[in-house]
Design a protein around this motif. Structure first.
Motif, PDB file in Angstrom:
ATOM      1  N   GLY A 259      11.914   9.715  -4.425  1.00 20.70           N
ATOM      2  CA  GLY A 259      11.274   8.480  -3.986  1.00 20.70           C
ATOM      3  C   GLY A 259      12.313   7.403  -3.735  1.00 20.70           C
ATOM      4  N   TYR A 260      12.136   6.652  -2.684  1.00 22.97           N
ATOM      5  CA  TYR A 260      12.991   5.512  -2.367  1.00 22.97           C
ATOM      6  C   TYR A 260      14.374   5.908  -1.853  1.00 22.97           C
ATOM      7  CZ  TYR A 260      12.789   0.460  -2.522  1.00 22.97           C
ATOM      8  OH  TYR A 260      12.677  -0.852  -2.167  1.00 22.97           O
ATOM      9  N   SER A 264      10.917   7.976   4.484  1.00 24.81           N
ATOM     10  CA  SER A 264      10.000   7.346   5.434  1.00 24.81           C
ATOM     11  C   SER A 264      10.755   6.522   6.471  1.00 24.81           C
ATOM     12  CB  SER A 264       8.998   6.452   4.700  1.00 24.81           C
ATOM     13  OG  SER A 264       8.249   7.230   3.791  1.00 24.81           O
ATOM     14  N   ARG A 296      -1.630  10.587  10.859  1.00 26.51           N
ATOM     15  CA  ARG A 296      -1.894  10.186   9.487  1.00 26.51           C
ATOM     16  C   ARG A 296      -3.397  10.223   9.200  1.00 26.51           C
ATOM     17  NH1 ARG A 296      -0.906   4.338   7.939  1.00 26.51           N
ATOM     18  NH2 ARG A 296      -2.672   4.839   6.614  1.00 26.51           N
ATOM     19  N   ASP A 353       3.867  12.018   7.379  1.00 27.41           N
ATOM     20  CA  ASP A 353       4.458  11.563   6.121  1.00 27.41           C
ATOM     21  C   ASP A 353       3.436  11.848   5.034  1.00 27.41           C
ATOM     22  OD1 ASP A 353       5.580  10.180   3.951  1.00 27.41           O
ATOM     23  OD2 ASP A 353       6.427   8.637   5.267  1.00 27.41           O
ATOM     24  N   GLU A 354       3.855  12.588   4.023  1.00 26.64           N
ATOM     25  CA  GLU A 354       2.954  12.922   2.935  1.00 26.64           C
ATOM     26  C   GLU A 354       2.280  11.659   2.369  1.00 26.64           C
ATOM     27  OE1 GLU A 354       3.963  16.187  -0.360  1.00 26.64           O
ATOM     28  OE2 GLU A 354       4.557  14.179  -0.944  1.00 26.64           O
ATOM     29  N   ASP A 355       3.048  10.555   2.328  1.00 28.36           N
ATOM     30  CA  ASP A 355       2.521   9.289   1.786  1.00 28.36           C
ATOM     31  C   ASP A 355       1.251   8.817   2.484  1.00 28.36           C
ATOM     32  OD1 ASP A 355       4.759   9.271   0.272  1.00 28.36           O
ATOM     33  OD2 ASP A 355       5.674   7.493   1.190  1.00 28.36           O
ATOM     34  N   THR A 356       1.125   9.108   3.775  1.00 29.43           N
ATOM     35  CA  THR A 356      -0.016   8.595   4.523  1.00 29.43           C
ATOM     36  C   THR A 356      -0.914   9.738   5.009  1.00 29.43           C
ATOM     37  OG1 THR A 356       1.360   8.524   6.505  1.00 29.43           O
ATOM     38  CG2 THR A 356       1.096   6.449   5.302  1.00 29.43           C
ATOM     39  N   THR A 359      -4.204  14.547   1.127  1.00 33.93           N
ATOM     40  CA  THR A 359      -3.641  15.683   0.385  1.00 33.93           C
ATOM     41  C   THR A 359      -4.370  16.979   0.728  1.00 33.93           C
ATOM     42  OG1 THR A 359      -3.201  14.131  -1.374  1.00 33.93           O
ATOM     43  CG2 THR A 359      -2.973  16.457  -1.907  1.00 33.93           C
ATOM     44  N   GLY A 402       7.352  14.818  -0.288  1.00 34.33           N
ATOM     45  CA  GLY A 402       7.971  14.456  -1.554  1.00 34.33           C
ATOM     46  C   GLY A 402       7.621  15.443  -2.644  1.00 34.33           C
TER      47      GLY A 402
END
Ligand code: ADP
Ligand code: MG
Length: 567
Positions: A259-260, A264, A296, A353-356, A359, A402
């Motif tokens: 992360g970070y 992204s 997304r 992007d997995e973040d958006t 799941t 991630g």
């Protein structure tokens, strides 16, 4: 045509009269080398300002023909003229000229990208520059002296300084030449992507992160991009010469990392790589295939007659997913629809992007599969189809992951972001997949590719009221179209552009047309005749900037009143 001196007399006549008399000034005025058009006069000093336009013939403006005889260079030239005009406006302090917007001159703002804007347009035999000006008044009383100053002092200075190439000083000419050269190089780079079967290219030294979440300016003191050796690609550009960087091949590329660490940020740079960036942006040589689409989840979006059966089947309400419509899609169904519609526009590069992402659209693990059996789960994950989408249908993916390790088993390339450094970790990933015995667990199976047979009926619309709000909403009459999750929409003006293109479709479309075909036709016309042909001359809302075909398509798909049918 009136001569500009006539305007002085007309102004004398209406001095200190009521504001409405300004309307009599609408028209065209010969100013010698150029023409001043007053296209629309505002109703009062507080209303949106009047719209004006300089028009100048090719023989008078004198810009070298090779600057505007290809589309790519023309956009760069238009962009530079607009930036210069904005620069002049910033430098000229006109003080307060009365009530409301009196005396204020403005035009389309520019950002980090070169885009097709209708503010400045070069065509076969002329150049036009559009701007707004608040006609001066005290209360609702016309102030002719102030208007005289604007028309006979300030506007000529702007016109002389910006419209005539001979008045561009050496430094500005150099900057213009550099912008033209950069446009050439970017075009060459994009052609090279196609030739070498690359999905994207990120140059060494590029600055990817932005100043903040709300600024498109480069971050200061950022870690410059450095390509991993294994993917290092050298490309020779006509002006800049040799550059090196990371060539991301077509196929399935997974970006991993803690992360970070900058995952992204890299993906965002690829999303924006469909546009050309200006010198100094840091992303001048970061390009992706022009059809790249960010995919997304977008819960709550509406879907109209889309075939999402590739991913979603056997819904509990028995709904047909080969012809799926909803007013309120879930995370997974919205992401499925976004993906299918991207394919419908012809996109062959999808960015996730997995973040958006939803799941359950991305992955389903063995434990859950034991509890909820496959026949109770409507979703077939992307993981199951991804290999055959690439191998059999040529669709490439770049996916930021991630935590879903299974994606390593389907990847052709694995990049790790580590303290903003990009490493090629494909070999390590492969070894781990073997150890974990997950390699080859999602082979390219058979899949039924969706049938794109949606058509759009002409609307029965009369005049429509259009409005754009930021990059969030297009309002069509009172119907709001939510475009905030179109992350590649990158300029307020593009939302305005969407409003006008939607307006054009809803009022001009004559016959039923396949949706994708209709858009292809519109963009062919834009390429031939310019975006201006799709914006009414008396346009009243913002500063139109051309959106991509993909975003127009997305906007149409989200317009709940679109008369889309499945054939
Ligand atoms: P991730 O997606 O891996 O969690 P992000 O891409 O969101 O990470 O980046 C996290 C933070 O690091 C952001 O604030 C971003 O602006 C910053 N950042 C990203 N790349 C760089 C870089 N090359 N140099 C400096 N800061 C960076
Ligand atoms: Mg992230």
């Amino acid at each position: 045509m009136n001569r500009i001196e006539d305007l002085r007399r007309m102004l004398q006549r209406i001095d200190h009269k009521s504001y409405g008399m300004y309307k009599s000034l609408a028209g065209a005025y010969d100013c010698g080398r150029y023409v001043l058009h007053i296209d629309h006069v505002q109703g009062d000093p507080f209303a949106s300002p009047s719209r004006l336009r300089f028009e100048i013939k090719k023989a008078s403006h004198g810009f070298p023909e090779e600057y505007w005889n290809t589309r790519n260079r023309k956009l760069a030239l238009e962009d530079q003229v607009l930036r210069r005009f904005n620069g002049f406006l910033r430098k000229m302090d006109r003080g307060n000229m009365g009530s409301g917007k009196s005396g204020r001159i403005s035009t389309c703002r520019t950002g980090q990208k070169v885009m097709e804007r209708i503010a400045v347009t070069f065509s076969e035999n002329r150049m036009e520059l559009r701007f707004e000006m608040g006609f001066p008044a005290r209360g609702r009383t016309i102030l002719a002296d102030e208007m005289n100053r604007l028309v006979f002092d300030i506007l000529p200075k702007l016109a002389q300084g910006c419209l005539l190439y001979k008045n561009w000083d050496a430094k500005s000419r150099e900057r213009l030449q550099a912008a033209i050269d950069l446009a050439d190089d970017q075009e060459a780079l994009r052609e090279e992507l196609v030739r070498r079967h690359l999905a994207a290219f990120v140059a060494d030294g590029a600055v990817l992160p932005r100043e903040s979440g709300v600024s498109d300016l480069p971050m200061r003191n950022a870690v410059a991009f450095r390509s991993p050796e294994t993917l290092r690609t050298e490309i020779s550009l006509p002006h800049k010469g040799k550059i090196t960087g990371m060539g991301i091949p077509e196929g399935i590329t997974v970006i991993v990392g803690g992360g970070y660490h900058g995952k992204s940020t890299l993906l965002k740079a690829l999303e924006q790589g469909v546009y050309n960036h200006i010198a100094g942006d840091g992303r001048e040589y970061v390009v992706s295939r022009d059809y790249a689409m960010k995919i997304r989840a977008e819960d709550g979006r509406s879907v109209l007659h889309t075939d999402i059966s590739l991913f979603i089947n056997h819904l509990p309400n028995g709904q047909d997913t080969t012809d799926f419509s909803t007013e309120n899609a879930s995370g997974s169904t919205s992401q499925a629809a976004n993906l299918i519609e991207a394919l419908e526009t012809g996109s062959r590069l999808l960015l996730l992007d997995e973040d958006t992402s939803a799941t359950n659209f991305m992955i389903r693990d063995k434990v859950m599969a034991r509890l909820v059996s496959d026949d109770r789960e409507p979703i077939t994950t992307l993981l199951r189809h991804i290999r055959s989408l690439y191998e059999k249908h040529g669709i490439s993916f770049v996916i930021v992951v991630g935590s879903s390790g299974d994606y390593l088993s389907v990847a052709d390339h694995v990049l790790q972001m580590d303290h903003y450094e990009t490493k090629d970790v494909a070999q390590a990933a492969r070894a781990i997949c073997r150890e974990e015995q997950i390699d080859g667990q999602y082979p390219a199976g058979e899949l039924t590719f969706p049938v794109f047979s949606r058509a759009l009926h002409p609307a029965r619309a009369g005049r429509l009221k259009m409005k754009a709000m930021g990059t969030d909403t297009v309002l069509i009459d009172r119907e709001a179209v939510d475009v905030r999750y179109l992350e590649q929409l990158s300029d307020d003006g593009q939302t305005v552009g969407l409003a006008y293109l939607m307006n054009w479709i809803l009022t001009n479309q004559k016959a039923k047309m396949p949706v994708a075909g209709l858009l292809d036709e519109i963009y062919d016309q834009i390429e031939k005749k310019g975006f201006g042909t799709f914006v009414p001359p008396n346009y009243s809302c913002g500063h139109p900037v051309l959106p991509r075909k993909q975003e127009l398509f997305a906007c149409l798909n989200r317009y709940r009143k679109a008369r889309i049918v499945r054939e």
